[in-house]
Design a protein around this motif. Structure first.
Motif, PDB file in Angstrom:
ATOM      1  N   SER A 143     -43.892 -74.980 -16.533  1.00  0.00           N
ATOM      2  CA  SER A 143     -44.133 -74.528 -15.164  1.00  0.00           C
ATOM      3  C   SER A 143     -45.558 -74.889 -14.742  1.00  0.00           C
ATOM      4  N   THR A 144     -45.802 -74.798 -13.445  1.00  0.00           N
ATOM      5  CA  THR A 144     -47.140 -75.077 -12.940  1.00  0.00           C
ATOM      6  C   THR A 144     -48.164 -74.142 -13.570  1.00  0.00           C
ATOM      7  N   GLU A 145     -47.818 -72.862 -13.702  1.00  0.00           N
ATOM      8  CA  GLU A 145     -48.728 -71.897 -14.313  1.00  0.00           C
ATOM      9  C   GLU A 145     -49.021 -72.256 -15.765  1.00  0.00           C
ATOM     10  N   GLU A 146     -48.007 -72.700 -16.480  1.00  0.00           N
ATOM     11  CA  GLU A 146     -48.210 -73.103 -17.873  1.00  0.00           C
ATOM     12  C   GLU A 146     -49.138 -74.308 -17.958  1.00  0.00           C
ATOM     13  N   LEU A 147     -48.985 -75.238 -17.034  1.00  0.00           N
ATOM     14  CA  LEU A 147     -49.854 -76.414 -17.009  1.00  0.00           C
ATOM     15  C   LEU A 147     -51.295 -76.006 -16.728  1.00  0.00           C
ATOM     16  N   LEU A 148     -51.494 -75.164 -15.733  1.00  0.00           N
ATOM     17  CA  LEU A 148     -52.843 -74.727 -15.380  1.00  0.00           C
ATOM     18  C   LEU A 148     -53.498 -73.995 -16.546  1.00  0.00           C
ATOM     19  N   ASP A 149     -52.729 -73.138 -17.205  1.00  0.00           N
ATOM     20  CA  ASP A 149     -53.262 -72.413 -18.360  1.00  0.00           C
ATOM     21  C   ASP A 149     -53.614 -73.393 -19.479  1.00  0.00           C
ATOM     22  N   ALA A 150     -52.748 -74.391 -19.680  1.00  0.00           N
ATOM     23  CA  ALA A 150     -52.992 -75.379 -20.732  1.00  0.00           C
ATOM     24  C   ALA A 150     -54.253 -76.182 -20.453  1.00  0.00           C
ATOM     25  N   VAL A 151     -54.484 -76.541 -19.203  1.00  0.00           N
ATOM     26  CA  VAL A 151     -55.682 -77.297 -18.832  1.00  0.00           C
ATOM     27  C   VAL A 151     -56.933 -76.458 -19.089  1.00  0.00           C
ATOM     28  N   ARG A 152     -56.886 -75.192 -18.713  1.00  0.00           N
ATOM     29  CA  ARG A 152     -58.047 -74.321 -18.932  1.00  0.00           C
ATOM     30  C   ARG A 152     -58.342 -74.169 -20.422  1.00  0.00           C
ATOM     31  N   ARG A 153     -57.310 -73.958 -21.200  1.00  0.00           N
ATOM     32  CA  ARG A 153     -57.498 -73.775 -22.639  1.00  0.00           C
ATOM     33  C   ARG A 153     -57.940 -75.078 -23.304  1.00  0.00           C
ATOM     34  N   THR A 154     -57.400 -76.187 -22.835  1.00  0.00           N
ATOM     35  CA  THR A 154     -57.809 -77.484 -23.373  1.00  0.00           C
ATOM     36  C   THR A 154     -59.277 -77.741 -23.079  1.00  0.00           C
ATOM     37  N   ALA A 155     -59.711 -77.420 -21.880  1.00  0.00           N
ATOM     38  CA  ALA A 155     -61.119 -77.604 -21.512  1.00  0.00           C
ATOM     39  C   ALA A 155     -62.032 -76.778 -22.410  1.00  0.00           C
ATOM     40  N   ALA A 156     -61.515 -75.640 -22.887  1.00  0.00           N
ATOM     41  CA  ALA A 156     -62.303 -74.768 -23.753  1.00  0.00           C
ATOM     42  C   ALA A 156     -62.249 -75.224 -25.214  1.00  0.00           C
ATOM     43  N   GLY A 157     -61.508 -76.310 -25.470  1.00  0.00           N
ATOM     44  CA  GLY A 157     -61.438 -76.831 -26.829  1.00  0.00           C
ATOM     45  C   GLY A 157     -60.334 -76.228 -27.672  1.00  0.00           C
ATOM     46  N   GLU A 158     -59.446 -75.480 -27.033  1.00  0.00           N
ATOM     47  CA  GLU A 158     -58.378 -74.825 -27.774  1.00  0.00           C
ATOM     48  C   GLU A 158     -57.133 -75.721 -27.815  1.00  0.00           C
ATOM     49  N   PRO A 159     -56.498 -75.870 -28.969  1.00  0.00           N
ATOM     50  CA  PRO A 159     -55.285 -76.674 -29.048  1.00  0.00           C
ATOM     51  C   PRO A 159     -54.131 -75.976 -28.333  1.00  0.00           C
ATOM     52  N   VAL A 160     -53.399 -76.718 -27.527  1.00  0.00           N
ATOM     53  CA  VAL A 160     -52.300 -76.142 -26.753  1.00  0.00           C
ATOM     54  C   VAL A 160     -51.041 -76.971 -26.983  1.00  0.00           C
ATOM     55  N   ALA A 172     -57.446 -73.498 -40.259  1.00  0.00           N
ATOM     56  CA  ALA A 172     -56.502 -74.154 -41.160  1.00  0.00           C
ATOM     57  C   ALA A 172     -55.179 -73.408 -41.246  1.00  0.00           C
ATOM     58  N   LYS A 173     -55.211 -72.109 -40.965  1.00  0.00           N
ATOM     59  CA  LYS A 173     -53.988 -71.318 -40.995  1.00  0.00           C
ATOM     60  C   LYS A 173     -53.190 -71.467 -39.704  1.00  0.00           C
ATOM     61  N   GLY A 174     -53.756 -72.193 -38.732  1.00  0.00           N
ATOM     62  CA  GLY A 174     -53.041 -72.455 -37.491  1.00  0.00           C
ATOM     63  C   GLY A 174     -53.320 -71.470 -36.375  1.00  0.00           C
ATOM     64  N   LEU A 175     -54.326 -70.596 -36.534  1.00  0.00           N
ATOM     65  CA  LEU A 175     -54.646 -69.638 -35.491  1.00  0.00           C
ATOM     66  C   LEU A 175     -55.351 -70.323 -34.322  1.00  0.00           C
ATOM     67  N   SER A 176     -55.091 -69.842 -33.116  1.00  0.00           N
ATOM     68  CA  SER A 176     -55.779 -70.358 -31.934  1.00  0.00           C
ATOM     69  C   SER A 176     -57.197 -69.790 -31.912  1.00  0.00           C
ATOM     70  N   TYR A 177     -58.063 -70.375 -31.096  1.00  0.00           N
ATOM     71  CA  TYR A 177     -59.426 -69.878 -30.996  1.00  0.00           C
ATOM     72  C   TYR A 177     -59.430 -68.426 -30.513  1.00  0.00           C
TER      73      TYR A 177
END
Length: 232
Positions: free
Chosen positions: A120-137, A182-187
């Motif tokens: 969804s558009t909201e999911e994309l926007l959230d993904a962009v914000r998290r990606t900008a912060a260096g978080e894997p999405v 390494a355990k796969g946790l998000s930031y």
């Protein structure tokens, strides 16, 4: 889109600077419009691989929203070339393909995240914000696949720099963060687990990458798994 779309960043303050690459004009325009409406600064767009590499190197966006199926040069190669010349650029793949081979190739090429176009558009926007912060999405279901690939890579020979005598030592907190990565946790999850800020987690990861002379999360997780930190 004309070459005027590749104009450099403006004065939008803290707005996330994004570049959108897709060979379908209507889709590309829609994504760019949604991102702009959400407060992002769309600094460039491109419709083919070679054009994407040129423009990304010219404007150096914070986040490159990238399709994989591009004329002229595959998206994975675009990712590799852009990240190779500008390691600070975060790449979020936005693709119609959920094929495991495509996902893994994108990650190996330096992509920070992978989202399906069914998002969804909201999911994309959230993904962009998290990606900008260096978080894997990753689209749900793909994160486990990527972590499994990290583990597989750990069985292969390590980069020479990782085992050189006198390698820089990490602080206890950097090692702790590395173990959770390494355990796969998000930031965000790491921040909650250690009761520190998201920004502090990012700083620890960046410091660790610099000390170990590694370039991205794939190499960092591989390094940690090779040393058994994911089992600690």
């Amino acid at each position: 889109m004309s070459d005027q779309d590749a104009a450099g960043p403006g004065g939008s303050g803290d707005a996330i600077q994004v570049m959108v690459v897709d060979d379908h004009p209507m889709w590309r325009d829609a994504v760019a419009r949604d991102l702009a409406a959400a407060g992002c600064e769309v600094v460039a767009t491109a419709g083919d691989g070679p054009q994407a590499v040129r423009r990304a190197r010219a404007v150096v966006p914070q986040v490159l929203v990238l399709d994989l199926n591009l004329p002229g040069l595959p998206g994975a190669q675009v990712c590799k070339e852009v990240v190779g010349s500008h390691p600070g650029v975060r790449v979020l793949v936005l693709s119609a393909s959920g094929e495991h081979a495509d996902v893994l190739e994108a990650v190996k090429s330096g992509a920070t995240g992978y989202l399906l176009k069914s998002a969804s558009t909201e999911e994309l926007l959230d993904a962009v914000r998290r990606t900008a912060a260096g978080e894997p999405v990753f689209t749900p279901g793909l994160a486990g696949l990527v972590l499994g690939e990290y583990r597989r890579l750990a069985t292969e020979p390590a980069p020479a720099t990782a085992d050189e005598p006198g390698a820089p030592s990490l602080t206890d907190r950097e090692t702790e963060v590395l173990r959770l990565v390494a355990k796969g946790l998000s930031y965000k999850q790491i921040a909650e687990r250690l009761v520190i800020s998201h920004r502090t987690v990012q700083n620890h990861v960046q410091n660790t990458l610099g000390k170990l002379q590694l370039h991205n999360r794939v190499e960092l997780v591989r390094y940690a798994i090779e040393r058994g930190l994911d089992d600690a």
